[in-house]
Scaffold this active site. Structure first.
Site, short mmCIF file in Angstrom:
data_model
loop_
_atom_site.label_atom_id
_atom_site.label_comp_id
_atom_site.label_asym_id
_atom_site.label_seq_id
_atom_site.Cartn_x
_atom_site.Cartn_y
_atom_site.Cartn_z
N GLU A 364 30.68 -95.72 90.24
CA GLU A 364 31.19 -95.55 88.87
C GLU A 364 30.53 -96.52 87.91
O GLU A 364 30.20 -96.16 86.77
CB GLU A 364 32.72 -95.74 88.85
CG GLU A 364 33.49 -94.73 89.67
CD GLU A 364 33.49 -93.33 89.06
OE1 GLU A 364 32.92 -93.15 87.96
OE2 GLU A 364 34.06 -92.42 89.68
N ARG A 368 28.13 -94.97 84.85
CA ARG A 368 28.72 -95.09 83.52
C ARG A 368 28.16 -96.26 82.74
O ARG A 368 27.70 -96.10 81.60
CB ARG A 368 30.25 -95.22 83.61
CG ARG A 368 30.94 -94.08 84.32
CD ARG A 368 32.44 -94.15 84.16
NE ARG A 368 33.13 -93.32 85.13
CZ ARG A 368 34.29 -92.69 84.91
NH1 ARG A 368 34.88 -92.81 83.74
NH2 ARG A 368 34.87 -91.97 85.85
N ASP A 513 29.58 -83.46 95.45
CA ASP A 513 28.88 -82.77 94.38
C ASP A 513 27.52 -83.36 94.01
O ASP A 513 26.47 -82.70 94.11
CB ASP A 513 29.77 -82.68 93.15
CG ASP A 513 30.40 -84.03 92.77
OD1 ASP A 513 30.17 -85.03 93.47
OD2 ASP A 513 31.14 -84.07 91.77
N GLU A 682 31.97 -80.70 83.33
CA GLU A 682 31.01 -79.97 84.17
C GLU A 682 30.69 -78.57 83.64
O GLU A 682 29.53 -78.13 83.69
CB GLU A 682 31.54 -79.89 85.60
CG GLU A 682 31.49 -81.21 86.35
CD GLU A 682 32.61 -82.14 85.98
OE1 GLU A 682 32.48 -83.36 86.21
OE2 GLU A 682 33.64 -81.65 85.43
#
Length: 787
Positions: A364, A368, A513, A682
């Site tokens: 993360e 980010r 994913d 998404e």
């Protein structure tokens, strides 16, 4: 009002029945009733519509200065096309002033009257072709915002149907003799029933000829995509309009359509004028600034905003994640005040926080914070390659040198996750102030998290000249190359202690994913090595997509939506018809993998697409439709976090999304625990990529509908946007959290979707999994990718 006729009342079509042949067309004084023979069809059945019209007549609405009790719509025919407004969106009465905002002068009669008369006539022809209508009553009024007029129709009924039909129809200007216009539209010029002169006959003949020429000129027929396919096909079969079109009985109204019925027949699609998309892009920018204002006022320096309780929360390590995630979005949008505020906070506070804060998640924080810093560095002119972005440089910009300094400090601390691991798989967590790393409590790392780090570290090595970042990150993918797979598909957990997969759960949703996303994107980013040392990445991606099509793709019943399911117990276990919203990244990835970022048209013209590429592109479009239907099947028009699907031979059951008018209400199941919406990006990410590659405007329209749903149900008046607990109920209960990716991804992709394709072109830029654009590395670098 000299520039516009005071009132119009027209019925330019005639029924075949004898008793309805005496319909009249007249331009006259505002308070005089039209002569009307037979029975014009009311848009309300029975006598109720007639009663309401009679009650409305004879009264004047003081605010708008028009006849009729209920002012339902202000139909503006501005210079950029057709635009409809609801009652709660009607523009203020100053628009009725007879002043042109640019010149300060009354609009010219030739522009204001002639242009709008031709547009109005063209509109009526299209309306006769597609929809039955009753009397259209209204008047022309000057438009303050442009050298033009408005056609105001206060008595229109069933507004949603009318808007759905007409909202995106575009009309071109047609020049007409100004003198002819004056004779037609002055208040003293009237068509009187029972009294006929040669002059009026010639005027009527001229008007008929002009209307015929206008309709003939636009014979391709720009019809709103919300018509039924049957109506659309009727249009496409017509080579040119016939004179008898004006005399035939108007067809019946189609039934009200749910949002998912938009654009079935792509041949009828027409983009709204370019300025319309500019206005929509501006709306997204305003939403971004509204979201930022809530964060700045109530949570500045915290990771995330809780907009309902107006406070901040640190859920991502306390590094001010929203500030960093938002910075490159602000640069792209030209939101200079946000750029100034965010960059100042980063320069003043972030380096200090890195030395004080404790545990952060490697994945993360990389996507980010590090990704946001590096993207802002590039877009601020840091690596001198900003010219390809298409983004204008402004005086209010971040300091790229400072951004690079902070990026290196953060990356040096995060590298401990790689160097502290006994294998090439990094540990999941880092303690920043102690410069230590450790595994998750269960000892496992998510496959997606461990393998979604390379874009950021490779670019940092490129701009810093230090290859250590790239070398550590690329070791992960080189190790993944050696592990066994199921037709290219991998389990969602991996053990950093052994370097081996844990369990057999295979899915493209959470924890799986972005592994598949980065196989392609790392290969795309390193253009110099695509055909040499990094060729294996594209081969792994290709094998995985074959495995997806063979093992995970299914169709729903009864309507055949294509979706991606899961194998919770591996290849030999049962198939689960479950799809996370996170899987909706895949349509964009498939499209990017097929054309490598150029348009489908150019790829076909240059014979660059293989049969497999074309097949993948079709799968991308099919999946994008399913992702969009996950929105349109709900009561709010917003997607749940997880959906299940009806398939042949599977007894999976459960409640639907609440929108009973959706064609797919029986295909999609939304279970109570899966009904929340986190403002995820998404789907709009894939719409953006597919629009850039296919140039099909339906993806823009779908994105606009999703944006409107976000505006309607998630906007918080005091500032910010909030997640929802249940998208299937109205009003939806709210969750009180604005995720950083709403500013960093969702609004960014919507803004780019509505913008020009030369901004961050996909053959020059690659977006990390948090939507931070990084340039494709096209020249020789100091880093090496030898295995």
């Amino acid at each position: 009002m000299e520039s516009c006729p005071r009132r119009l009342r027209a019925m330019p079509a005639r029924h075949d029945r004898e008793e309805e042949r005496d319909w009249r067309c007249r331009w006259g004084e505002g308070d005089r009733e039209p002569q009307r023979g037979g029975g014009a069809p009311s848009r309300e059945r029975g006598g109720e519509g007639q009663r309401r019209r009679r009650e409305g007549r004879g009264r004047r609405n003081s605010r708008w200065g028009m006849r009729g009790e209920n002012v339902n719509y202000d139909w503006g025919f501005g210079t950029n096309g057709f635009d409809g407004f609801r009652t709660d969106q009607i523009r203020p009465s100053k628009r009725m002033a007879q002043i042109d905002s640019a010149s300060g002068q009354p609009p010219s009669r030739a522009t204001a009257l002639l242009g709008h008369f031709t547009r109005w006539a063209s509109f009526i022809e299209m309306y006769v072709e597609g929809v039955e209508f009753g009397w259209l009553e209204g008047f022309m009024a000057p438009d303050l915002d442009s050298d033009s007029c408005l056609l105001v129709m206060p008595e229109l009924e069933e507004l949603d149907d009318f808007k759905r039909f007409s909202a995106f129809v575009h009309y071109e200007w047609t020049a007409i003799d100004p003198m002819a216009s004056q004779s037609l539209f002055t208040n003293s010029s009237k068509y009187q029933c029972g009294k006929f002169t040669v002059g009026k006959f010639l005027s009527l003949l001229m008007v008929s000829g002009v209307i015929y020429l206008l309709v003939h000129k636009s014979s391709d027929g720009f019809v709103s995509g919300e018509l039924h396919e049957k109506v659309g096909n009727t249009h496409t079969k017509k080579d040119f309009p016939k004179i008898r079109t004006f005399w035939r009985k108007p067809p019946r109204l189609p039934p009200r359509l749910p949002p998912n019925e938009i654009y079935r027949n792509n041949s009828l699609l027409l983009q709204s004028p370019q300025s319309e998309w500019t206005l929509r892009q501006k709306k997204v920018k305003e939403a971004f600034e509204h979201a930022w204002s809530g964060y700045r006022n109530y949570a500045m320096g915290y990771d995330e905003l809780m907009p309902l309780t107006r406070r901040g929360i640190d859920g991502l390590g306390g590094l001010g994640a929203t500030v960093v995630d938002s910075l490159d979005t602000a640069i792209i949008m030209g939101a200079d005040d946000v750029v100034s505020e965010a960059s100042k906070w980063i320069e003043d506070n972030l380096m200090k926080k890195l030395s004080e804060k404790g545990q952060v998640n490697l994945f993360e924080t990389t996507i980010r914070v590090l990704g946001g810093l590096l993207s802002a560095y590039h877009l601020s002119g840091g690596d001198k390659a900003r010219g390809d972005s298409g983004i204008l440089m402004t005086s209010k910009r971040a300091n790229p040198e400072r951004l690079l300094e902070v990026s290196k400090d953060l990356a040096d601390r995060l590298l401990l996750a790689f160097t502290s691991s006994p294998t090439a798989i990094p540990l999941s967590d880092v303690v920043l102030r102690d410069r230590t790393a450790h595994a998750a409590p269960d000892g496992l790392s998510s496959t997606s998290e461990a393998t979604t780090l390379q874009l950021e570290y490779s670019y940092l090595s490129t701009i810093s000249g230090d290859p250590k970042y790239d070398l550590e990150a690329m070791k992960v993918l080189e190790h993944m190359r050696t592990l066994p797979t199921v037709e290219g598909l991998v389990p969602i957990y991996i053990n950093p202690s052994s370097g081996q997969f844990s369990g057999e759960n295979i899915r493209l949703g959470s924890r799986g994913d972005s592994y598949y996303e980065y196989l392609l994107k790392v290969w795309v980013q390193q253009e110099r090595y695509r055909d040499t040392s990094l060729r294996y990445l594209f081969e792994m991606y290709t094998e995985a997509m074959k495995g997806v099509k063979h093992l995970l793709v299914r169709k729903t019943i009864p309507n055949g939506l294509v979706f991606i399911g899961e194998l919770p117990y591996g290849r030999n276990g049962g198939f689960s018809p479950k799809m996370d919203h996170l899987v909706c990244f895949l349509p964009g990835t498939l499209a990017l993998g097929a054309t490598k970022g150029i348009t489908k048209k150019n790829a076909l013209e240059n014979h660059l697409l293989t049969a497999e590429d074309i097949d993948n592109l079709q799968l991308a479009e099919d999946l994008a439709k399913t992702c969009v239907e996950m929105y349109f099947v709900t009561s709010t028009g917003l997607a749940p976090e997880i959906a299940y699907f009806h398939i042949e031979g599977n007894s999976e059951g459960g409640p639907d999304g609440g929108n009973k008018s959706s064609q797919y209400v029986n295909d999609i199941i939304i279970k109570p625990l899966d009904r929340h919406n986190l403002l995820r990006p998404e789907t709009v990410e894939s719409l953006f990529v597919l629009y850039r590659i296919t140039e099909d405007p339906k993806y823009r329209e779908w994105g606009w509908q999703i944006f409107q749903a976000f505006e309607k149900y998630t906007r918080v008046d005091s500032g910010g946007y909030t997640s929802l607990d249940d998208v299937t109920s109205l009003p939806p209960p709210r969750r009180d959290k604005m995720e950083t990716f709403f500013l960093g991804e969702t609004l960014k992709y919507l803004y780019l979707l509505f913008g020009e394709s030369n901004i961050l072109p996909l053959d020059k830029y690659v977006f990390n999994t948090e939507a931070h654009p990084l340039p494709i590395i096209q020249s020789a670098q100091q880093i090496s990718h030898s295995v």
